[in-house]
Design an enzyme around this catalytic site. Structure first.
Site, PDB file in Angstrom:
ATOM      1  N   GLN B 179       0.741  -1.209  -0.155  1.00 37.90           N
ATOM      2  CA  GLN B 179       0.028   0.003  -0.010  1.00 37.90           C
ATOM      3  C   GLN B 179       0.839   1.241   0.011  1.00 37.90           C
ATOM      4  O   GLN B 179       0.314   2.363  -0.321  1.00 37.90           O
ATOM      5  CB  GLN B 179      -0.847  -0.042   1.204  1.00 37.90           C
ATOM      6  CG  GLN B 179      -2.019  -1.041   1.118  1.00 37.90           C
ATOM      7  CD  GLN B 179      -2.966  -0.883  -0.073  1.00 37.90           C
ATOM      8  OE1 GLN B 179      -3.173   0.289  -0.630  1.00 37.90           O
ATOM      9  NE2 GLN B 179      -3.793  -1.869  -0.273  1.00 37.90           N
ATOM     10  N   CYS B 325     -20.453  -9.129   6.086  1.00 40.54           N
ATOM     11  CA  CYS B 325     -21.068  -9.528   5.109  1.00 40.54           C
ATOM     12  C   CYS B 325     -20.366  -9.484   3.720  1.00 40.54           C
ATOM     13  O   CYS B 325     -20.539 -10.249   2.787  1.00 40.54           O
ATOM     14  CB  CYS B 325     -22.446  -8.755   5.222  1.00 40.54           C
ATOM     15  SG  CYS B 325     -23.295  -9.100   6.685  1.00 40.54           S
TER      16      CYS B 325
END
Ligand SMILES: Cc1ncc(COP(=O)(O)O)c(C=O)c1O
Ligand code: FES
Lengths: 295, 402
Positions: B179, B325
């Site tokens: 990153q 989720c």
């Protein structure tokens, strides 16, 4: 991104019956904030008729949790409590044209909220009777709790065993390490250690089925395919059942014909579905009588 | 697609100039760089140039310290496995609880293989405890692996200082800089960092190309054995097209370094301040004073991240979330859990990651849309009541099981 059906998207973007139902007389709260899902179902039931006049929900959760809640309220409005309780989690999923396997628990949560709300209306206490674990095998949607229970109940000791009993691991193989972890954990409980190379259990008889029950089921399946075989001038006879190997004798026009392998494969598939276990069907040339005498 | 793409920590668009540099290597320059004819030779020279471009971006002393791999994950695996193979007498690894799965999943596996893995904890802002680190360092440690910047929050780790400490006990130091590379200036020749991982698709090069930086003199064992490519350190015919692309992207990232740290950072700050000002019960996760210039991770309490993303997507806005989720797991992001973010907020974290292509107009649009979306979802939430959380949310909503 999840592959949600249009129906799921529709119910997520335009949820039906969302918000607080002011004069609710049955409320069910289910879910777990740690899993990121929580659902409150509110019902307004007509006491004389037990009919659900209105249903609303509030949901903390993902797209499919909100869609499942919305679908549930639509499905139960106007039904009596008895009728409503017949709605299964699969019905909710079907109503939404299906849910991804990882998301089936959203429909389970809907079903549980319904039970909880009805219990609340009736002045009973509802308690959750199933425990849901992390999804281990995505190919067959099998979670950790089911695998663990099956290993424990049947003293299983290999991935192959687990696949035979639950189907988990019988697809893309990516869950084998996960299954091994569970095996290792459960086997330690019974004082054994898991070794990756160990052979599957010899005798695989399905949970709850005695040998006699199995043979009856097998006979029933063979009976159901017999008319078609007879039409083609053949027949099939059950010779013996040895663990998960089922010996049959193909006679008449079927024997040795090109279609034999194909036919057997179809019958094997039917048998597996009926017995809910992995079995192998092996044709022999002996009849049941001669084999019985030999053995 | 004219969407607003604020998910650059997941992956970036390939810069058109990078595509242009790559194209000839699909067509006329198709040779195998190992071949003895002129078809191969040209490709060999192009790879050499790319190696120098990457060397420059990393501030490496020698171009031979650059090993091309297939991705960041391969670089991470190669680094750790090499360090363990090369020092069989050392059986311990130190890493952090907030690494990318490319490191953490590997470490879980290595633990099963009998290695001792120490996971450094982080505080509520995602910062390490250097005293704990010092204490764990010993002559038993084969390798320390700490990411340069966290992918979810952007938080920096003091890797240069940590490498010095590792070096002092003879342990190797690896950093997953996937990153950081291209977003912050690096000067590896002045550090004690032995190994560093790069992934091309995070800096406008294609997916499926990575680099492992290996400081000269570091003991090494290859993961892929075979031909003599990459001096035998990573066998397999070179992905020459992507290598050329990564070289070009490295050159461009170096040119844009100032812009990234001034203009991109300004837009990020504007976005963040704009959202926080309009959305109650929202806060920044990680360490806002010490992070990547392009990343903002905001927790929205009492709602769930996947639902936020689906609604953002409807407005053409792309971001990502640490909710359970979105990954299909039962737990929210391990990074949020490690920082002790409560579940009611951890599930509602959204990461906005900008790039040098992000515009002021896009940022303004997101500031306008986000508050509406959050309000819409909170209306559905049993934890929310009117303009604020339900009084004592934990008690107001008490599920039968938890
Ligand atoms: C910190 C970090 N490490 C490693 C990776 C993996 O890189 P790659 O996708 O190239 O294997 C990523 C990408 O998501 C990352 O953010
Ligand atoms: S996930 Fe279990 S077999 Fe594919």
């Amino acid at each position: 991104m999840w592959d949600y059906s249009d129906k799921v998207k529709d119910h997520f973007f335009q949820p039906r019956n969302a918000g607080v139902l002011a004069d609710a007389n049955g409320v069910g709260d289910v879910g777990s904030i740690s899993c990121g899902d929580a659902l409150r179902l509110m019902l307004k039931v007509e006491p004389e008729s037990d009919i659900i006049l209105d249903a609303q929900f509030q949901t903390f959760g993902c797209g499919s949790a909100i869609a499942s809640s919305s679908a549930l309220t639509e499905m139960i409005k106007g039904k009596t409590l008895e009728e409503a309780l017949k709605v299964s989690n699969q019905d909710i999923a079907d109503y939404l044209d299906g849910l991804p396997p990882e998301k089936m628990h959203c429909s389970v949560m809907g079903r549980e909220a319904l039970q909880a709300a009805v219990a609340n209306y009736r002045g009973e206490v509802w308690s959750d009777d199933h425990e849901e674990g992390a999804l281990v095998c995505k190919c067959f949607a099998i979670d950790a709790v089911l695998i663990e229970d099956t290993i424990r109940a049947n003293n299983l000791c290999s991935v192959q065993d687990v696949t035979n009993y639950t189907k988990a691991g019988g697809g893309c193989s990516s869950c084998h390490e996960g299954i091994e972890d569970i095996l290792a954990r459960v086997m330690v409980e019974r004082g054994e250690t898991y070794t990756p190379g160990s052979a599957p259990k010899q005798e695989v008889s399905p949970v709850g089925l005695t040998n006699l029950q199995r043979i009856r089921k097998i006979e029933a399946v063979l009976e159901s395919v017999r008319p078609q075989l007879k039409r083609d001038g053949g027949d099939i006879e059950l010779v013996d059942v040895d663990g998960k190997t089922i010996y049959v004798n193909m006679t008449g026009a079927c024997a040795g014909c090109q279609m034999e392998a194909l036919t057997l494969q179809g019958i094997q598939q039917k048998l597996m579905e009926e017995l809910k276990e992995f079995i192998k069907i092996v044709p022999t040339k002996v009849s049941s009588l001669t084999r019985a005498m030999k053995g | 697609m004219n969407g607003i793409y604020l998910d650059n920590n997941a992956t970036t668009r390939v810069d058109p100039a990078v595509v242009e540099a790559m194209l000839p290597y699909f067509t006329e320059q198709f040779g195998n760089p190992s071949s003895m004819h002129s078809f191969g030779n040209k490709v060999g020279l192009a790879i050499k140039k790319a190696r120098m471009q990457v060397q420059e971006l990393l501030g490496a002393e020698y171009d031979s310290e650059i090993i091309f791999t297939s991705c960041g994950t391969e670089s991470d695996s190669t680094a750790l496995l090499s360090a363990l193979k090369a020092q069989p007498e050392r059986r311990e690894i130190i890493t952090t609880t907030v690494e990318h799965p490319a490191i953490l999943t590997l470490c879980t596996y290595l633990e099963k293989e009998g290695y001792k893995v120490h996971l450094l904890q982080v505080d509520h802002k995602g910062r390490l405890d250097m005293a704990e680190y010092r204490q764990l360092l010993s002559d038993q440690v084969a390798v320390v692996s700490v990411m340069w910047a966290n992918n979810e929050t952007g938080t920096f780790f003091p890797v240069v200082e940590m490498a010095e400490l590792a070096n002092a006990v003879g342990a190797m130091f690896h950093t997953d800089a996937v990153q950081a590379v291209g977003k912050v200036p690096l000067n590896l020749k002045d550090t004690k960092i032995d190994m560093l991982s790069v992934s091309g698709h995070k800096l406008h090069a294609p997916k499926g190309i990575g680099v492992l930086y290996l400081k000269r003199g570091t003991r090494f064992r290859p993961m892929l054995r075979g031909g003599h490519q990459e001096r035998g350190r990573r066998a397999g015919t070179e992905n020459s097209t992507s290598i050329v692309g990564l070289g070009k992207a490295a050159e461009m990232a170096l040119e844009a370094m100032d812009y990234e740290n001034t203009e991109v950072a300004r837009l990020r700050d504007k976005l963040e301040a704009g959202i926080l000002a309009k959305v109650p019960r929202s806060f920044v996760t990680g360490d806002p004073d010490n992070r990547l210039p392009n990343t903002s991770n905001i927790a929205f309490e009492f709602i769930e991240g996947e639902a936020i993303l689906l609604l953002l997507n409807k407005f053409g806005i792309a971001a990502s979330s640490g909710s359970a989720c979105t990954s299909g797991s039962l737990e929210p992001s391990h990074v949020m859990r490690a920082m002790g973010i409560p579940y009611t907020a951890a599930h509602g974290t959204v990461r906005f990651s900008l790039s040098r292509y992000s515009t002021e107009a896009e940022v303004d649009r997101v500031i306008q849309v986000v508050p509406e979306i959050i309000a819409q979802l909170r209306k559905l939430s049993p934890y929310w009541d009117g303009d604020g959380p339900a009084a004592e949310p934990e008690k107001a909503f008490a599920p039968v099981y938890a």
